[in-house]
Design a protein around this motif. Structure first.
Motif, short mmCIF file in Angstrom:
data_model
loop_
_atom_site.label_atom_id
_atom_site.label_comp_id
_atom_site.label_asym_id
_atom_site.label_seq_id
_atom_site.Cartn_x
_atom_site.Cartn_y
_atom_site.Cartn_z
N ILE A 225 -2.95 -2.49 1.05
CA ILE A 225 -3.31 -1.29 1.96
C ILE A 225 -3.43 -1.91 3.38
O ILE A 225 -3.87 -2.81 3.62
N VAL A 226 -2.39 -1.12 4.16
CA VAL A 226 -2.34 -1.38 5.42
C VAL A 226 -2.47 -0.39 6.31
O VAL A 226 -2.48 0.74 5.90
N LYS A 227 -3.00 -0.77 7.59
CA LYS A 227 -3.28 0.36 8.62
C LYS A 227 -2.28 0.21 9.90
O LYS A 227 -1.99 -1.12 10.37
N ASP A 228 -2.12 1.34 10.42
CA ASP A 228 -1.17 1.24 11.63
C ASP A 228 -2.08 1.27 12.99
O ASP A 228 -2.99 2.30 13.02
N ARG B 195 -0.75 -7.31 14.81
CA ARG B 195 -1.82 -7.60 14.17
C ARG B 195 -1.27 -8.79 12.94
O ARG B 195 -1.77 -8.99 11.79
N THR B 196 -0.22 -9.47 13.62
CA THR B 196 0.53 -10.43 12.78
C THR B 196 -0.60 -11.53 12.29
O THR B 196 -1.37 -12.17 13.05
N ILE B 197 -0.39 -11.87 11.19
CA ILE B 197 -1.54 -12.77 10.46
C ILE B 197 -0.95 -14.30 10.36
O ILE B 197 0.41 -14.34 11.17
N ARG C 271 0.73 -14.51 -2.67
CA ARG C 271 2.18 -14.02 -2.48
C ARG C 271 1.95 -12.46 -1.92
O ARG C 271 2.99 -12.09 -1.24
N THR C 272 0.86 -11.68 -2.08
CA THR C 272 0.98 -10.41 -1.51
C THR C 272 0.51 -10.47 -0.09
O THR C 272 0.94 -10.08 0.97
N LEU C 273 -0.25 -11.71 0.41
CA LEU C 273 -0.48 -12.00 1.94
C LEU C 273 0.94 -12.36 2.44
O LEU C 273 1.31 -12.14 3.50
N GLY C 274 1.86 -13.39 1.65
CA GLY C 274 2.99 -13.33 2.36
C GLY C 274 4.08 -12.22 2.50
O GLY C 274 4.72 -12.06 3.39
N LEU C 275 3.63 -11.11 1.56
CA LEU C 275 4.54 -10.00 1.81
C LEU C 275 3.98 -9.14 3.20
O LEU C 275 4.83 -8.55 3.68
N LEU C 276 2.73 -9.37 3.26
CA LEU C 276 1.93 -8.81 4.69
C LEU C 276 2.92 -9.41 5.85
O LEU C 276 3.19 -8.66 6.79
N TYR C 277 2.91 -10.56 5.67
CA TYR C 277 3.45 -11.35 6.75
C TYR C 277 4.97 -10.99 6.85
O TYR C 277 5.47 -11.11 8.21
N TYR C 278 5.91 -11.01 6.02
CA TYR C 278 6.97 -10.66 5.96
C TYR C 278 7.36 -9.21 6.58
O TYR C 278 8.30 -9.15 7.27
N TYR D 133 7.18 -4.78 11.77
CA TYR D 133 5.99 -3.98 11.42
C TYR D 133 4.69 -4.81 12.03
O TYR D 133 3.78 -4.67 11.43
N LYS D 134 5.06 -5.32 13.11
CA LYS D 134 3.54 -6.06 13.43
C LYS D 134 2.31 -5.32 13.86
O LYS D 134 1.27 -5.68 14.20
N ASN D 135 2.73 -4.06 13.96
CA ASN D 135 1.48 -2.93 14.27
C ASN D 135 0.69 -2.60 12.86
O ASN D 135 -0.33 -2.04 12.95
N LEU D 136 1.43 -3.12 11.56
CA LEU D 136 0.49 -2.90 10.45
C LEU D 136 -0.19 -4.00 10.09
O LEU D 136 0.19 -5.21 10.23
#
Length: 602
Positions: free
Chosen positions: A211-214, A221-223, A287-294, A301-304
Motif C-alpha cells: 500500500i503506497v501513498k502519493d 519518499r525514496t527509502i 522482497r516487497t520492500l525491494g519492490l517499493l525501492y524499484y 515514482y519517488k513521490n510514492l
C-alpha cells in the motif's frame, strides 16, 4: 487447623479453576473476513459466541493483509458482506471521486476496513471479541471442543459446543487431527478434466500487498536501498503499464494497492508449514520492500511511499494474502464441475448452498486454461470437517479442490461464506445437536432471514419483494440459473424473471419432488411452454384444492397481493417470477428435505 487450611485451599482452587474456564456456545478462532462474519451471524442467531483473533485487526487478508480492492460479489451485496460494503461506501461517500455505484469495486484503506468491522462487532449482542489473543491447544470434549487460549498472558480454557477454524492456514483443524491435503489433485482423484494426470505439490502463489501513498509530485519518499536488493526480481514490471496498475489499485486519500507480478511469490505447501512460514515471510517482506525501492528509483515514482497505517517496523501489511495452503477433508468436496455444470451431476451440491461467489481465477491461475468462469454456490458440506462433530472450517482450508479454490479464496467470497458457516454453527448450538444431524433447509432459511444468497442470481437483489421465493425455488433446481457471459471471461447467472417457463425445464424436478407429478403430466400434457392455466391446475391437483375456487382467488389477488406485472391470462405462458412465487406459496418445494449432497430425502 490443617483441615481449615485444606478447606480454604480447596475453595481457592475451585474458584481459580472456574475463573480460568470460559464456556460458550460457539468459539471462532481467527478474525479473518470469514471468521468475523461467522461470529456476527452466530451471535445474531442468538447463541453465545466468542471470537479470538491473534492479531490486532479484524478482517484478515482484506485488512491486515492489505488486499483492499474487492471486485467479487459486487452484484450480490447481501447479508453481512452487503452490510460491510454499505458502511464502507457511507464512510467514503464525501471523498471526491469515490465510486459509490451499487456494484462498483469496493475500495478502502485497510485500517478503515478493520475499524468498521470492529465497530460492527461491538454492536452485536451475545458476541465477545478478544483481540491479540493466541490459542495453544485444541482437543475434543464430548460432542464439543476444549481450546486453550492466552488471555491477558494467562492460560485459559474455553469450552465450546461448536468450534470454527477461521484462520488463514487451517491450523486449528490440523491441530485437532483433521485429514488435510495439499497441492494439485490428479485427474483420477477428482475427475476434473483440467487437472493434471498425476497429483503435484503445486499451490497458488502468495502476495504481500504493498500500500503506497502519493505525497505529491515534488515529494521524494525514496527509502534506503534494502539489504540484498536485486532489481532483476522486478523486471516483469518493465513491460507493464504502471499507470494502469495504479489506476486498478486506487484507494481513497491518494493511496494505491500494488498487487503485481513483482510482489507475488511462488511457494510449496512445505514452505507454509507452521515451523517454516515465518522465515519465508521475512524473505517476502524484504522482497516487497525491494519492490517499493524499484518503483521509486527505476520506475521514477519517488513521490510514492508507505505511511504508518500498519503498525509494523517496515510499514508493510501484517500478513500476506495466502490464496491456498491445504484443504480439509469435508463431508463433501466441491470440484470444478460443481461450478461449471452444477445441474448435470449426480450430486446436487447447489441445493445445499450457504454462500455464493462470482470471483474468477486470478493471475496466479494463469497456467490453467479455465473456461469462462460462472458464478456459483458453495455447498454446506465443504465447511464441515468429516468425522469430527461440530468442527467447521472457513477461509482457504475448506473442502474444495485446487481448481475450485480459484473461485473461493477471494476475501469478499470468504465474508459471504463465513456468514453461511455461522448459520451452521448456530444451528448446532441452538438445537444442541451435531454436524452429523443437520437440517439443510432450516439452516438455509436462517441464512435467508438475514438477507444471504443461496443462488448467485445477480438480477434478483435481496430488496426484490420476491427475493426469498425465487431463492428458495431456485435452490430446489425447479428453475435453473441462466448463464450470461461477460466481457471479462466470467459468466453471470441470472433468473430472468420475465421470461417464459418451458415445460421441459420444470418437468424433471416436479416429478422428482412430487409423487403425483408424473400422473399430472400424463393427464394434462402441457405444451412447450407452461401456461398460467397449467400452473393453476398443477397447484390444484397436488394440493387437492378446488380448481374454480383457486382460479377465483388467483385472479383476484394477481395484481393486488402478488403485484405481478402482466395481467392474469390463463392461456399465456407463465413467467419465471409467477411460477416461482406461486409454487413457493402453494407447493413449497423448498420444504422437501435434502441431504448434505443435495439428494432428496424421503
Amino acid at each position: 487447623m490443617i483441615k481449615k487450611l485444606l478447606f480454604l485451599f480447596l475453595i481457592y482452587f475451585t474458584h481459580s479453576a472456574y475463573a480460568d474456564t470460559i464456556k460458550t456456545d460457539v468459539l471462532v478462532i481467527g478474525g479473518s473476513a470469514s471468521g468475523t462474519a461467522a461470529a456476527i451471524q452466530c451471535a445474531r442467531s442468538k447463541v453465545k459466541t466468542l471470537l479470538v483473533e491473534p492479531g490486532p485487526w479484524l478482517g484478515g487478508t482484506m485488512t491486515a493483509g492489505g488486499m483492499c480492492v474487492l471486485t467479487a460479489n459486487s452484484d450480490m451485496p447481501g447479508g453481512i458482506w452487503g452490510e460491510f460494503r454499505k458502511k464502507v461506501m457511507q464512510f467514503y461517500s464525501k471523498v471526491p471521486g469515490y465510486d459509490t455505484t451499487a456494484n462498483a469495486a469496493l475500495r478502502f484503506e485497510p485500517f478503515t476496513g478493520a475499524s468498521i468491522l470492529k465497530k460492527l462487532t461491538d454492536t452485536v449482542k451475545n458476541l465477545t471479541v478478544r483481540m491479540n489473543t493466541n490459542w495453544t491447544n485444541v482437543k475434543k470434549d464430548g460432542t464439543g471442543w476444549e481450546v486453550s487460549i492466552l488471555l491477558a498472558e494467562k492460560l485459559t480454557t474455553v469450552k465450546a459446543q461448536v468450534l470454527v477454524d477461521a484462520t488463514e492456514f487451517g491450523d486449528v483443524v490440523a491441530k485437532a487431527g483433521a485429514i488435510m491435503t495439499s497441492g494439485t489433485e490428479g485427474r483420477g482423484d477428482t475427475g476434473e478434466k483440467l487437472a493434471p494426470e498425476n497429483a503435484t505439490n503445486i499451490i497458488r502463489d502468495i502476495t504481500w500487498p504493498l500500500i503506497v501513498k502519493d505525497y505529491g509530485a515534488a515529494a521524494d519518499r525514496t527509502i534506503a536501498k534494502p539489504a540484498g536488493y536485486d532489481p532483476s526480481l522486478y523486471t516483469c514490471l518493465k513491460a507493464a503499464d504502471v499507470k494502469r496498475i495504479l489506476a486498478e489499485g486506487r484507494l481513497p486519500n491518494d493511496k494505491f494497492l500494488l498487487n503485481t507480478c513483482a510482489n507475488t511469490y511462488h511457494v510449496y505447501p512445505d514452505d507454509l508449514s507452521p515451523d517454516k512460514r515465518e522465515d519465508y515471510f521475512k524473505t517476502f517482506r524484504e522482497r516487497t520492500l525491494g519492490l517499493l525501492y524499484y518503483v521509486q528509483t527505476t520506475l521514477k515514482y519517488k513521490n510514492l511511499g508507505v505511511d504508518d497505517e500498519f503498525n509494523t517496523p517496515d510499514n508493510l501489511p501484517y500478513i500476506p494474502y495466502v490464496r491456498e495452503y491445504r484443504h480439509v477433508k469435508g463431508q463433501v468436496r466441491m470440484v470444478l464441475d460443481d461450478i461449471l455444470k452444477p445441474y448435470n451431476r449426480e450430486s446436487k451440491l447447489y441445493r445445499t448452498s450457504i454462500g455464493v461467489s462470482d470471483a474468477a481465477p486470478d493471475i496466479t491461475s494463469a497456467g490453467i486454461a479455465y473456461p469462462p468462469f460462472p458464478a456459483f454456490s458453495i455447498p454446506m458440506g465443504a465447511v464441515i470437517v468429516k468425522d469430527m462433530d461440530n468442527l467447521l472450517v472457513t477461509e482457504k482450508a475448506i473442502s474444495v479442490t485446487h481448481l475450485a479454490n480459484a473461485g473461493t479464496c477471494d476475501p469478499a467470497v470468504q465474508m459471504v461464506l463465513g456468514q453461511g458457516a455461522g448459520t451452521v454453527a448456530a444451528y448446532c448450538a441452538f438445537f444442541k445437536t451435531t454436524t452429523q444431524k443437520l437440517n439443510v433447509r432450516i439452516i438455509q432459511g436462517e441464512l435467508l432471514d438475514f438477507k444471504g444468497y443461496l443462488l448467485p442470481l445477480s438480477d434478483i437483489k435481496f430488496t426484490d419483494p420476491d427475493f426469498r421465493a425465487i431463492q428458495q425455488v431456485a435452490a430446489t433446481g425447479l428453475l435453473e440459473s441462466i448463464p450470461v457471459p461477460t466481457a471479462d471471461h466470467r459468466v453471470k447467472l441470472c433468473f430472468a424473471p420475465d421470461s417464459a417457463v418451458r415445460t421441459s425445464e420444470v418437468k424433471p424436478v416436479l416429478n422428482e419432488i412430487y409423487t403425483r407429478g408424473f400422473l399430472w403430466f400424463n393427464k394434462f400434457k402441457p405444451g412447450e411452454y407452461f401456461t398460467v392455466d397449467n400452473l393453476m391446475n398443477l397447484v390444484s391437483d397436488i394440493t387437492l384444492s378446488d380448481p374454480k375456487t383457486l382460479e377465483t382467488t388467483l385472479r383476484n389477488q394477481w395484481k393486488t397481493v402478488y403485484k405481478f406485472k402482466d395481467d392474469y391470462n390463463p392461456n399465456r405462458p407463465a413467467t419465471r417470477r409467477e411460477f416461482a412465487v406461486l409454487t413457493n406459496k402453494y407447493l413449497n418445494p423448498f420444504a422437501r428435505r435434502v441431504d448434505i449432497a443435495g439428494r432428496l430425502l424421503n
